[in-house]
Write a protein that holds these residues in place. Structure first.
Motif, PDB file in Angstrom:
ATOM      1  N   SER A  57      -0.027 -10.614   0.745  1.00 25.84           N
ATOM      2  CA  SER A  57      -1.262  -9.334   0.828  1.00 25.84           C
ATOM      3  C   SER A  57      -2.759  -9.652   0.847  1.00 25.84           C
ATOM      4  O   SER A  57      -2.657 -10.155   0.202  1.00 25.84           O
ATOM      5  CB  SER A  57      -0.900  -8.573  -0.566  1.00 25.84           C
ATOM      6  OG  SER A  57      -0.964  -9.389  -1.897  1.00 25.84           O
ATOM      7  N   GLU A 105      -5.828  -7.422  -0.490  1.00 22.11           N
ATOM      8  CA  GLU A 105      -6.354  -5.787  -1.777  1.00 22.11           C
ATOM      9  C   GLU A 105      -7.582  -5.143  -0.603  1.00 22.11           C
ATOM     10  O   GLU A 105      -8.553  -5.852  -0.630  1.00 22.11           O
ATOM     11  CB  GLU A 105      -6.655  -6.309  -2.534  1.00 22.11           C
ATOM     12  CG  GLU A 105      -7.488  -5.326  -3.281  1.00 22.11           C
ATOM     13  CD  GLU A 105      -7.733  -5.581  -4.506  1.00 22.11           C
ATOM     14  OE1 GLU A 105      -8.095  -4.862  -5.932  1.00 22.11           O
ATOM     15  OE2 GLU A 105      -6.937  -6.553  -5.100  1.00 22.11           O
ATOM     16  N   ARG A 127       1.379  -7.501   2.745  1.00 23.85           N
ATOM     17  CA  ARG A 127       1.570  -5.772   2.154  1.00 23.85           C
ATOM     18  C   ARG A 127      -0.043  -5.650   2.268  1.00 23.85           C
ATOM     19  O   ARG A 127      -0.673  -6.209   1.730  1.00 23.85           O
ATOM     20  CB  ARG A 127       1.445  -6.111   0.588  1.00 23.85           C
ATOM     21  CG  ARG A 127       3.112  -5.971   0.652  1.00 23.85           C
ATOM     22  CD  ARG A 127       4.146  -6.211  -1.206  1.00 23.85           C
ATOM     23  NE  ARG A 127       2.735  -6.531  -1.870  1.00 23.85           N
ATOM     24  CZ  ARG A 127       2.763  -7.790  -2.116  1.00 23.85           C
ATOM     25  NH1 ARG A 127       3.836  -7.688  -1.591  1.00 23.85           N
ATOM     26  NH2 ARG A 127       2.237  -7.888  -3.263  1.00 23.85           N
ATOM     27  N   THR A 154      -2.966  -2.847   0.104  1.00 19.71           N
ATOM     28  CA  THR A 154      -3.348  -2.080  -0.701  1.00 19.71           C
ATOM     29  C   THR A 154      -4.617  -1.449  -0.473  1.00 19.71           C
ATOM     30  O   THR A 154      -5.320  -2.470   0.045  1.00 19.71           O
ATOM     31  CB  THR A 154      -2.735  -2.535  -1.990  1.00 19.71           C
ATOM     32  OG1 THR A 154      -3.565  -3.812  -2.514  1.00 19.71           O
ATOM     33  CG2 THR A 154      -1.224  -3.245  -2.054  1.00 19.71           C
TER      34      THR A 154
END
Length: 258
Positions: A67, A69, A177, A179
């Motif tokens: 992921s 950020e 992912r 975010t």
């Protein structure tokens, strides 16, 4: 693999100079691969400060980042305060030496080291962890390498020549992912309103023009004349004395006018 240390990796997005297609930074990709050798990808915190879309960061997901950020920071704001707030408490921070296709000043690792009060190792090629003991192999010019040992916490600025063997996988990119969080960065400079913004250009080397004969240039190229380049290695004295030598050199070659 180390499962006790908190490790963060900083990545940035770049653009192909001709097509404009989003691509990864070579130094940041090397930093991500090095971090994956120190800890499982699921345990890494991968951060990108600024405004970046999924297409901009897709390459990093395909290389193994579980992921990413994104610290949303306004375009004209300084990303350093947002990164300092987010990186508080981490044991290791890995990043590339400099961004690509942007300002590419290379100052970010040093500003983070100063703000976080953590030691910085630049031009890292390889690193291993044993507990909190970090063993690093550092890139030096002319094929030289240096081995360093230190304990965490630390910041590692990875050289683009660090090994990059991980292959892009569409499956990893599909399940990764991205975010978005509010970075809360600010300009941090009262004169920021007077800045002028323009497209970044390729950095121009700050190099003195030295007039030499053909014979001297040949000796300098083959190493037959150690003084052909007119350089000086200063190992003695304090920082002020060393800075004075550098200032004198810049003035003698008319690289500065003060």
């Amino acid at each position: 693999m180390n499962h006790s240390l908190k490790i963060a990796v900083l990545v940035s997005h770049a653009r192909h100079p001709v097509s404009g297609r989003p691509l990864r930074s070579a130094s940041d990709a090397a930093a991500l691969e090095l971090a994956c050798s120190l800890a499982l990808p699921e345990r890494l915190t991968v951060l990108c400060a600024g405004s970046a879309s999924a297409d901009d960061l897709r390459d990093y997901l395909g290389l193994g980042a579980a992921s990413i950020e994104v610290l949303a920071v306004p375009a004209e704001a300084d990303v350093v305060p947002a990164l300092l707030a987010r990186l508080s408490g981490f044991d290791l921070v890995l990043c590339g030496n400099r961004s690509e296709g942007q300002t590419a000043s290379g100052l970010l690792p040093y500003l983070l080291a100063e703000g976080l009060r953590m030691p910085l190792i630049a031009d890292v090629l390889e690193a291993t962890l044993q507990g909190r003991l970090l063993t690093v192999r550092q890139f030096l010019p002319k094929g030289m390498r240096r081995r360093l040992e230190m304990s965490a916490p630390a910041i590692l600025a990875v050289h683009p020549r660090a090994p990059q063997t991980r292959q892009f996988a569409h499956a990893r990119a599909a399940v990764g992912r991205i975010t978005q969080t509010t970075g809360g960065g600010h300009s941090g400079n009262i004169a920021a309103s007077a800045w002028q913004y323009e497209p970044a250009r390729r950095p121009r080397p700050f190099k003195a023009t030295v007039a030499q004969s053909g014979h001297s240039r040949m000796l300098g190229a083959i190493g037959g004349d150690s003084g052909a380049r007119g350089g000086e290695v200063v190992k003695q004295g304090n920082a002020v004395a060393k800075a004075q030598v550098l200032l004198t050199y810049l003035r003698e070659h008319r690289l500065i006018d003060f």
